[in-house]
Design a protein around this motif. Structure first.
Motif, PDB file in Angstrom:
ATOM      1  N   ALA A   1       0.835  -1.214   0.000  1.00 16.90           N
ATOM      2  CA  ALA A   1       0.000   0.000   0.000  1.00 16.90           C
ATOM      3  C   ALA A   1       0.865   1.258   0.000  1.00 16.90           C
ATOM      4  CB  ALA A   1      -0.940  -0.005   1.203  1.00 16.90           C
ATOM      5  N   LEU A   2       1.909   1.281   0.823  1.00 15.06           N
ATOM      6  CA  LEU A   2       2.789   2.457   0.873  1.00 15.06           C
ATOM      7  C   LEU A   2       3.531   2.659  -0.447  1.00 15.06           C
ATOM      8  CD1 LEU A   2       4.274   2.188   4.486  1.00 15.06           C
ATOM      9  CD2 LEU A   2       2.700   3.924   3.608  1.00 15.06           C
ATOM     10  N   LEU A   3       4.062   1.585  -0.998  1.00 12.35           N
ATOM     11  CA  LEU A   3       4.776   1.706  -2.273  1.00 12.35           C
ATOM     12  C   LEU A   3       3.833   2.102  -3.408  1.00 12.35           C
ATOM     13  CD1 LEU A   3       7.197  -1.328  -1.879  1.00 12.35           C
ATOM     14  CD2 LEU A   3       7.816   1.103  -1.888  1.00 12.35           C
ATOM     15  N   THR A   4       2.606   1.615  -3.361  1.00 16.37           N
ATOM     16  CA  THR A   4       1.610   2.024  -4.352  1.00 16.37           C
ATOM     17  C   THR A   4       1.308   3.515  -4.190  1.00 16.37           C
ATOM     18  OG1 THR A   4       0.652  -0.193  -4.392  1.00 16.37           O
ATOM     19  CG2 THR A   4      -0.731   1.606  -5.215  1.00 16.37           C
ATOM     20  N   GLY A   5       1.183   3.957  -2.951  1.00 21.80           N
ATOM     21  CA  GLY A   5       0.944   5.377  -2.692  1.00 21.80           C
ATOM     22  C   GLY A   5       2.077   6.248  -3.213  1.00 21.80           C
ATOM     23  N   VAL A   6       3.310   5.814  -3.017  1.00 17.09           N
ATOM     24  CA  VAL A   6       4.460   6.556  -3.540  1.00 17.09           C
ATOM     25  C   VAL A   6       4.396   6.613  -5.063  1.00 17.09           C
ATOM     26  CG1 VAL A   6       6.980   6.498  -3.818  1.00 17.09           C
ATOM     27  CG2 VAL A   6       5.963   6.118  -1.568  1.00 17.09           C
ATOM     28  N   ALA A   7       4.087   5.474  -5.698  1.00 20.04           N
ATOM     29  CA  ALA A   7       3.995   5.440  -7.160  1.00 20.04           C
ATOM     30  C   ALA A   7       2.893   6.373  -7.665  1.00 20.04           C
ATOM     31  CB  ALA A   7       3.753   4.016  -7.644  1.00 20.04           C
ATOM     32  N   LEU A   8       1.769   6.400  -6.965  1.00 22.65           N
ATOM     33  CA  LEU A   8       0.683   7.295  -7.367  1.00 22.65           C
ATOM     34  C   LEU A   8       1.071   8.763  -7.184  1.00 22.65           C
ATOM     35  CD1 LEU A   8      -2.408   5.395  -5.928  1.00 22.65           C
ATOM     36  CD2 LEU A   8      -1.859   5.773  -8.348  1.00 22.65           C
ATOM     37  N   PHE A   9       1.797   9.044  -6.115  1.00 21.88           N
ATOM     38  CA  PHE A   9       2.241  10.409  -5.849  1.00 21.88           C
ATOM     39  C   PHE A   9       3.228  10.877  -6.924  1.00 21.88           C
ATOM     40  CE2 PHE A   9       5.204  13.429  -3.888  1.00 21.88           C
ATOM     41  CZ  PHE A   9       4.304  14.439  -3.553  1.00 21.88           C
ATOM     42  N   VAL A  10       4.167  10.001  -7.279  1.00 24.14           N
ATOM     43  CA  VAL A  10       5.165  10.345  -8.289  1.00 24.14           C
ATOM     44  C   VAL A  10       4.501  10.491  -9.655  1.00 24.14           C
ATOM     45  CG1 VAL A  10       7.213   9.485  -9.519  1.00 24.14           C
ATOM     46  CG2 VAL A  10       7.074   9.310  -7.022  1.00 24.14           C
ATOM     47  N   GLY A  11       3.536   9.628  -9.947  1.00 23.93           N
ATOM     48  CA  GLY A  11       2.796   9.691 -11.191  1.00 23.93           C
ATOM     49  C   GLY A  11       3.483   8.954 -12.325  1.00 23.93           C
ATOM     50  N   PRO A  12       2.782   8.874 -13.451  1.00 29.82           N
ATOM     51  CA  PRO A  12       3.336   8.154 -14.597  1.00 29.82           C
ATOM     52  C   PRO A  12       4.485   8.939 -15.218  1.00 29.82           C
ATOM     53  CG  PRO A  12       1.276   9.192 -15.200  1.00 29.82           C
ATOM     54  CD  PRO A  12       1.462   9.415 -13.724  1.00 29.82           C
ATOM     55  N   PRO A  13       5.309   8.246 -15.999  1.00 30.24           N
ATOM     56  CA  PRO A  13       6.382   8.958 -16.683  1.00 30.24           C
ATOM     57  C   PRO A  13       5.797   9.983 -17.650  1.00 30.24           C
ATOM     58  CG  PRO A  13       6.455   6.586 -17.136  1.00 30.24           C
ATOM     59  CD  PRO A  13       5.281   6.838 -16.264  1.00 30.24           C
TER      60      PRO A  13
END
Length: 154
Positions: free
Chosen positions: A138-150
């Motif tokens: 969940a945390l890593l998914t949240g980080v990925a969502l925060f960073v966003g797509p390339p």
């Protein structure tokens, strides 16, 4: 609560990774080829992202427990990137005997390195370990969502 064997855990997550890749590919087809909806990319992309992270974490755990050489572990991690390659990887690892039917670092805890001690401790408390894995995903998914797509450069 008894944790599933390394073989069963890896097979389950590798299959889930391939299924979510398929969902994402269908979503991309609907979005870019038929131009009917982008909902498939949103849903398939999110599911695939979550399962991708779970696949990476499970691979690291099995890698440590089964004492894979670095090359085998890195190849296994890399196969999460091409669509459906985790199915091939799971079959390869299982056929060649690299997915044990029991945890090496189980109750006897023959751990010597910090990663082995971490995995051994998780195997002694599988309920807590499962919760920690869910939180980590969940945390890593949240980080990925925060960073966003390339962002495409052009």
């Amino acid at each position: 609560m008894t944790p599933p064997s390394p073989r069963r855990l890896f097979k389950t997550v590798a299959t889930a990774e391939a299924v979510t890749w398929s969902l994402l590919l269908i979503g991309m087809f609907l979005k870019y080829v038929t131009q009917t909806t982008e909902l498939g990319v949103r849903i398939g992309g999110m599911l695939h992202g979550v399962v991708f992270i779970a696949f990476v974490l499970v691979t690291l755990i099995v890698w440590v427990d089964q004492q894979w050489p670095t090359r085998r572990g890195l190849i296994t991690l890399a196969t999460a990137i091409p669509p459906l390659a985790t199915l091939w990887t799971e079959r390869w690892l299982d056929r060649d005997g690299h997915l044990g039917s029991a945890w090496r670092l189980g109750a006897k805890g023959e751990a010597t390195s910090p990663p082995e001690r971490l995995v051994s401790g998780a195997l002694l408390r599988p309920g807590l370990a499962a919760l920690v894995l869910v939180v980590a995903v969940a945390l890593l998914t949240g980080v990925a969502l925060f960073v966003g797509p390339p962002v495409p450069t052009s």
